[in-house]
Design a protein around this motif. Structure first.
Motif, PDB file in Angstrom:
ATOM      1  N   HIS A  62       0.858  -1.185   0.000  1.00  0.00           N
ATOM      2  CA  HIS A  62       0.000   0.000   0.000  1.00  0.00           C
ATOM      3  C   HIS A  62       0.890   1.229   0.000  1.00  0.00           C
ATOM      4  CE1 HIS A  62      -3.314  -2.668   1.068  1.00  0.00           C
ATOM      5  NE2 HIS A  62      -2.433  -3.256   1.853  1.00  0.00           N
ATOM      6  N   VAL A  63       0.511   2.222  -0.800  1.00  0.00           N
ATOM      7  CA  VAL A  63       1.255   3.474  -0.871  1.00  0.00           C
ATOM      8  C   VAL A  63       0.257   4.615  -0.784  1.00  0.00           C
ATOM      9  CG1 VAL A  63       2.789   4.929  -2.242  1.00  0.00           C
ATOM     10  CG2 VAL A  63       3.073   2.430  -2.282  1.00  0.00           C
ATOM     11  N   GLY A  76       6.272   7.254  -6.651  1.00  0.00           N
ATOM     12  CA  GLY A  76       6.107   6.552  -7.915  1.00  0.00           C
ATOM     13  C   GLY A  76       7.090   5.439  -8.207  1.00  0.00           C
ATOM     14  N   PRO A  77       8.404   5.677  -8.129  1.00  0.00           N
ATOM     15  CA  PRO A  77       9.337   4.597  -8.450  1.00  0.00           C
ATOM     16  C   PRO A  77       9.183   3.366  -7.540  1.00  0.00           C
ATOM     17  CG  PRO A  77      10.464   6.706  -8.559  1.00  0.00           C
ATOM     18  CD  PRO A  77       9.096   6.968  -7.964  1.00  0.00           C
ATOM     19  N   ALA A  78       8.964   3.568  -6.252  1.00  0.00           N
ATOM     20  CA  ALA A  78       8.770   2.428  -5.343  1.00  0.00           C
ATOM     21  C   ALA A  78       7.462   1.713  -5.654  1.00  0.00           C
ATOM     22  CB  ALA A  78       8.787   2.890  -3.886  1.00  0.00           C
ATOM     23  N   ALA A  79       6.404   2.476  -5.899  1.00  0.00           N
ATOM     24  CA  ALA A  79       5.110   1.871  -6.235  1.00  0.00           C
ATOM     25  C   ALA A  79       5.212   1.089  -7.541  1.00  0.00           C
ATOM     26  CB  ALA A  79       4.039   2.948  -6.327  1.00  0.00           C
ATOM     27  N   ASP A  80       5.857   1.665  -8.535  1.00  0.00           N
ATOM     28  CA  ASP A  80       6.028   0.977  -9.819  1.00  0.00           C
ATOM     29  C   ASP A  80       6.816  -0.316  -9.648  1.00  0.00           C
ATOM     30  OD1 ASP A  80       4.631   3.035 -11.043  1.00  0.00           O
ATOM     31  OD2 ASP A  80       6.424   3.966 -11.921  1.00  0.00           O
ATOM     32  N   VAL A  84       2.266  -1.475  -7.251  1.00  0.00           N
ATOM     33  CA  VAL A  84       1.250  -0.995  -6.322  1.00  0.00           C
ATOM     34  C   VAL A  84       0.724   0.346  -6.830  1.00  0.00           C
ATOM     35  CG1 VAL A  84       0.825  -0.258  -3.934  1.00  0.00           C
ATOM     36  CG2 VAL A  84       2.386  -2.153  -4.388  1.00  0.00           C
ATOM     37  N   THR A  85      -0.554   0.563  -6.704  1.00  0.00           N
ATOM     38  CA  THR A  85      -1.155   1.833  -7.093  1.00  0.00           C
ATOM     39  C   THR A  85      -0.996   2.842  -5.963  1.00  0.00           C
ATOM     40  OG1 THR A  85      -2.763   0.687  -8.461  1.00  0.00           O
ATOM     41  CG2 THR A  85      -3.313   2.938  -7.802  1.00  0.00           C
ATOM     42  N   VAL A  86      -0.569   4.041  -6.309  1.00  0.00           N
ATOM     43  CA  VAL A  86      -0.469   5.128  -5.332  1.00  0.00           C
ATOM     44  C   VAL A  86      -1.876   5.621  -5.032  1.00  0.00           C
ATOM     45  CG1 VAL A  86       0.363   7.495  -4.945  1.00  0.00           C
ATOM     46  CG2 VAL A  86       1.833   5.816  -6.107  1.00  0.00           C
TER      47      VAL A  86
END
Length: 170
Positions: A62-63, A76-80, A84-86
Motif C-alpha cells: 500500500h502506498v 512513484g518509483p517504489a510503487a512501480d 502498487v497503485t499510489v
C-alpha cells in the motif's frame, strides 16, 4: 551513524513480522521550485529512486500520498517497482483531517501490511504521532532525507529513524 540507522531500518523492513504492520514514512523529495504544486527537481528524482532502492526488499503493498504531485512523484518509483497503485488522500477538512484519514486508512489494513506513506514536512511527524510514535520530531523545511519506520503491534509502536539518499543539510 547514518549507515547504522539505515541498516537497522532495512533489517526491520526485510525481517517483517506477521503480527505487526510496518509503516514507512517519508517526506516528499526535493521540488523544482516553491510553486503551489511543483514537480521534483533532479535531486528529488534521484531521491525518489533512492527510496525505491531502499524499499526493494520491503514489498510495500500500500502506498499513500497527499494529492500533490511531489508526493506522488516521490512514491512513484517504489510503487512501480512493487506494482502498487499510489492512493492519494485528500486535504478536505484541513491538515488535521488529512492526518486522521491517513492514520485511519493505515490502521484499517491487515496486521501484516507493509505501507509507504509520503507526505510533507508538516504532516509526516503528525502522522507518525497519530500512529503512536509520540516522540516524532518536527521536520525542518529543508529536511528531505529522513525515513521513519514504524512497527505497529496493537497498542505498541516501535520506531527506527534513519536517512536515505543524499544527505540534506539544514
Amino acid at each position: 551513524m547514518k549507515r547504522f540507522l539505515l541498516a537497522a531500518v532495512l533489517s526491520l523492513l526485510t525481517a517483517g513480522s506477521t503480527m505487526a504492520q510496518t509503516v514507512v514514512l517519508v517526506r516528499h523529495a526535493e521540488k523544482v521550485d516553491a510553486s503551489a504544486d511543483p514537480v521534483l527537481s533532479e535531486a528529488g528524482q534521484a531521491r525518489a529512486a533512492a527510496l525505491a532502492a531502499v524499499l526493494a526488499d520491503a514489498h510495500p503493498g500500500h502506498v499513500f500520498t497527499s494529492p500533490l504531485q511531489r508526493t506522488r512523484l516521490t512514491a512513484g518509483p517504489a510503487a512501480d517497482f512493487h506494482s502498487v497503485t499510489v492512493e492519494p488522500i485528500g486535504f478536505e477538512g484541513g491538515t488535521p483531517a488529512h492526518v486522521a484519514a491517513v492514520a485511519a486508512r493505515v490502521r484499517a489494513l491487515p496486521d501484516s501490511a507493509v505501507v509507504l506513506v509520503v507526505g510533507h514536512s508538516n504532516t509526516i511527524p503528525l502522522i507518525a504521532r497519530a500512529l503512536g510514535y509520540t516522540a516524532a520530531a518536527d521536520m525542518a523545511d529543508c529536511e528531505y532525507d529522513r525515513l521513519t519506520m514504524l512497527d505497529l503491534n496493537g497498542e505498541h509502536t516501535a520506531a527506527v529513524v534513519g536517512r536515505y539518499g543524499a544527505p540534506t543539510t539544514c
